[in-house]
Every structure is written in structure tokens, then in C-alpha cells.
Motif scaffolding. Sequence first.
Motif, mmCIF file in Angstrom:
data_model
loop_
_atom_site.group_PDB
_atom_site.id
_atom_site.type_symbol
_atom_site.label_atom_id
_atom_site.label_comp_id
_atom_site.label_asym_id
_atom_site.label_seq_id
_atom_site.Cartn_x
_atom_site.Cartn_y
_atom_site.Cartn_z
ATOM 1 N N TRP A 179 0.831 -1.192 0.000
ATOM 2 C CA TRP A 179 0.000 0.000 0.000
ATOM 3 C C TRP A 179 0.872 1.249 0.000
ATOM 4 N N THR A 180 1.183 1.741 -1.181
ATOM 5 C CA THR A 180 1.934 2.986 -1.294
ATOM 6 C C THR A 180 0.961 4.155 -1.195
ATOM 7 N N ALA A 181 1.481 5.341 -0.936
ATOM 8 C CA ALA A 181 0.629 6.529 -0.842
ATOM 9 C C ALA A 181 -0.095 6.770 -2.165
ATOM 10 N N SER A 182 0.572 6.493 -3.259
ATOM 11 C CA SER A 182 -0.041 6.682 -4.573
ATOM 12 C C SER A 182 -1.240 5.744 -4.763
ATOM 13 N N ARG A 183 -1.108 4.512 -4.332
ATOM 14 C CA ARG A 183 -2.199 3.554 -4.453
ATOM 15 C C ARG A 183 -3.360 3.923 -3.537
ATOM 16 N N VAL A 184 -3.056 4.415 -2.350
ATOM 17 C CA VAL A 184 -4.110 4.842 -1.424
ATOM 18 C C VAL A 184 -4.862 6.030 -2.020
ATOM 19 N N THR A 185 -4.134 6.960 -2.644
ATOM 20 C CA THR A 185 -4.760 8.116 -3.298
ATOM 21 C C THR A 185 -5.726 7.661 -4.383
ATOM 22 N N THR A 186 -5.305 6.694 -5.188
ATOM 23 C CA THR A 186 -6.161 6.157 -6.246
ATOM 24 C C THR A 186 -7.398 5.490 -5.652
ATOM 25 N N PHE A 232 -14.526 7.102 -2.985
ATOM 26 C CA PHE A 232 -15.284 8.234 -2.442
ATOM 27 C C PHE A 232 -15.492 9.380 -3.440
ATOM 28 N N HIS A 233 -14.967 9.247 -4.640
ATOM 29 C CA HIS A 233 -15.117 10.241 -5.703
ATOM 30 C C HIS A 233 -14.620 11.628 -5.279
ATOM 31 N N ILE A 234 -13.496 11.638 -4.565
ATOM 32 C CA ILE A 234 -12.819 12.887 -4.217
ATOM 33 C C ILE A 234 -11.345 12.722 -4.570
ATOM 34 N N SER A 235 -10.689 13.847 -4.759
ATOM 35 C CA SER A 235 -9.274 13.736 -5.117
ATOM 36 C C SER A 235 -8.396 14.230 -3.968
ATOM 37 N N TYR A 236 -7.375 13.474 -3.707
ATOM 38 C CA TYR A 236 -6.351 13.818 -2.717
ATOM 39 C C TYR A 236 -5.017 13.835 -3.442
ATOM 40 N N SER A 237 -4.128 14.698 -2.988
ATOM 41 C CA SER A 237 -2.758 14.617 -3.496
ATOM 42 C C SER A 237 -2.076 13.471 -2.752
ATOM 43 N N VAL A 238 -0.951 13.031 -3.263
ATOM 44 C CA VAL A 238 -0.214 11.955 -2.598
ATOM 45 C C VAL A 238 0.214 12.399 -1.201
ATOM 46 N N SER A 239 0.685 13.640 -1.079
ATOM 47 C CA SER A 239 1.102 14.129 0.235
ATOM 48 C C SER A 239 -0.099 14.267 1.173
ATOM 49 N N GLY A 240 -1.257 14.659 0.647
ATOM 50 C CA GLY A 240 -2.469 14.760 1.459
ATOM 51 C C GLY A 240 -2.918 13.396 1.953
ATOM 52 N N ALA A 241 -2.829 12.384 1.083
ATOM 53 C CA ALA A 241 -3.192 11.028 1.491
ATOM 54 C C ALA A 241 -2.225 10.517 2.553
ATOM 55 N N THR A 242 -0.943 10.848 2.407
ATOM 56 C CA THR A 242 0.056 10.438 3.403
ATOM 57 C C THR A 242 -0.251 11.065 4.756
ATOM 58 N N ARG A 243 -0.578 12.365 4.776
ATOM 59 C CA ARG A 243 -0.917 13.041 6.033
ATOM 60 C C ARG A 243 -2.176 12.427 6.651
ATOM 61 N N LEU A 244 -3.175 12.128 5.827
ATOM 62 C CA LEU A 244 -4.402 11.512 6.311
ATOM 63 C C LEU A 244 -4.107 10.151 6.937
ATOM 64 N N MET A 245 -3.284 9.361 6.273
ATOM 65 C CA MET A 245 -2.937 8.044 6.795
ATOM 66 C C MET A 245 -2.226 8.159 8.145
ATOM 67 N N HIS A 246 -1.312 9.124 8.257
ATOM 68 C CA HIS A 246 -0.598 9.314 9.522
ATOM 69 C C HIS A 246 -1.562 9.721 10.640
ATOM 70 N N ARG A 247 -2.523 10.593 10.324
ATOM 71 C CA ARG A 247 -3.503 10.999 11.333
ATOM 72 C C ARG A 247 -4.337 9.817 11.818
ATOM 73 N N LEU A 248 -4.562 8.840 10.932
ATOM 74 C CA LEU A 248 -5.343 7.655 11.287
ATOM 75 C C LEU A 248 -4.479 6.545 11.894
ATOM 76 N N GLY A 249 -3.175 6.798 12.016
ATOM 77 C CA GLY A 249 -2.288 5.819 12.641
ATOM 78 C C GLY A 249 -1.652 4.834 11.684
ATOM 79 N N PHE A 250 -1.719 5.107 10.384
ATOM 80 C CA PHE A 250 -1.121 4.223 9.385
ATOM 81 C C PHE A 250 0.052 4.932 8.716
ATOM 82 N N SER A 251 0.880 4.162 8.058
ATOM 83 C CA SER A 251 1.940 4.754 7.249
ATOM 84 C C SER A 251 2.002 3.991 5.936
ATOM 85 N N PRO A 252 2.267 4.707 4.844
ATOM 86 C CA PRO A 252 2.355 4.007 3.557
ATOM 87 C C PRO A 252 3.577 3.095 3.560
ATOM 88 N N GLN A 253 3.481 2.018 2.824
ATOM 89 C CA GLN A 253 4.595 1.082 2.717
ATOM 90 C C GLN A 253 5.362 1.380 1.442
#
Length: 96
Positions: A6-13, A19-40
Motif C-alpha cells: 500500500w503505497t501513498a499513490s495507491r491509497v490516493t487512487t 469516495f469520488h474525491i481527489s487527494y494529493s499523494v502528500s495529502g493522502a500520506t498526512r491523512l494516513m498518519h492521522r489515522l495511525g497508518f503509514s504508507p509502505q
Amino acid sequence: MEDQVWTASRVTTLIGRKFHISYSVSGATRLMHRLGFSPQVPARRVAERDEQAVTAWKEGTWAEVKGPGRPAGATSASRTKQGSPGSRPGDEPGGR
């Protein structure tokens, strides 16, 4: 997906598709960190990698090439702290 990482790019996709919304890769990474996850990050290794040969090289050739290193505290890389007075150029006789 062949490597199942699960890379940040794949999570963004996935977020975009689900959810039919767009996130940047860095935005998805920040969201994942807030939820306690980290991209692999996938390990980039050759499929034909010979671990025994790599270990033998590290223990033999690399140890020989690397050498013992410097003793701790021998020099200072700090710009604010000078090295020992005996190590400055010009301190030896006829140095100036």
C-alpha cells in the motif's frame, strides 16, 4: 497489483475511486498518519538476488574496503566549536 504493497499513490487512487474525491499523494500520506497508518515503500530488489553472495561480500570485501574508521571525538564538524589547538594549521613551527 503484483507486490501487494500500500503505497501513498495507491491509497490516493483508492480514495478517488471509492469516495469520488481527489487527494494529493502528500495529502493522502498526512491523512494516513492521522489515522495511525503509514504508507509502505516497496523494497526494490532484483528477483535473482543471491543473499548468500551479498552476505559474503559484506563480510569480506566491504569490511576490507571500509576499514576501521575514525575514533569518536577525533575531529569536530561543528562550525562553532573549534578543534583542538594542536590540530590547527599554523600552530606548527614555521606555519605562518
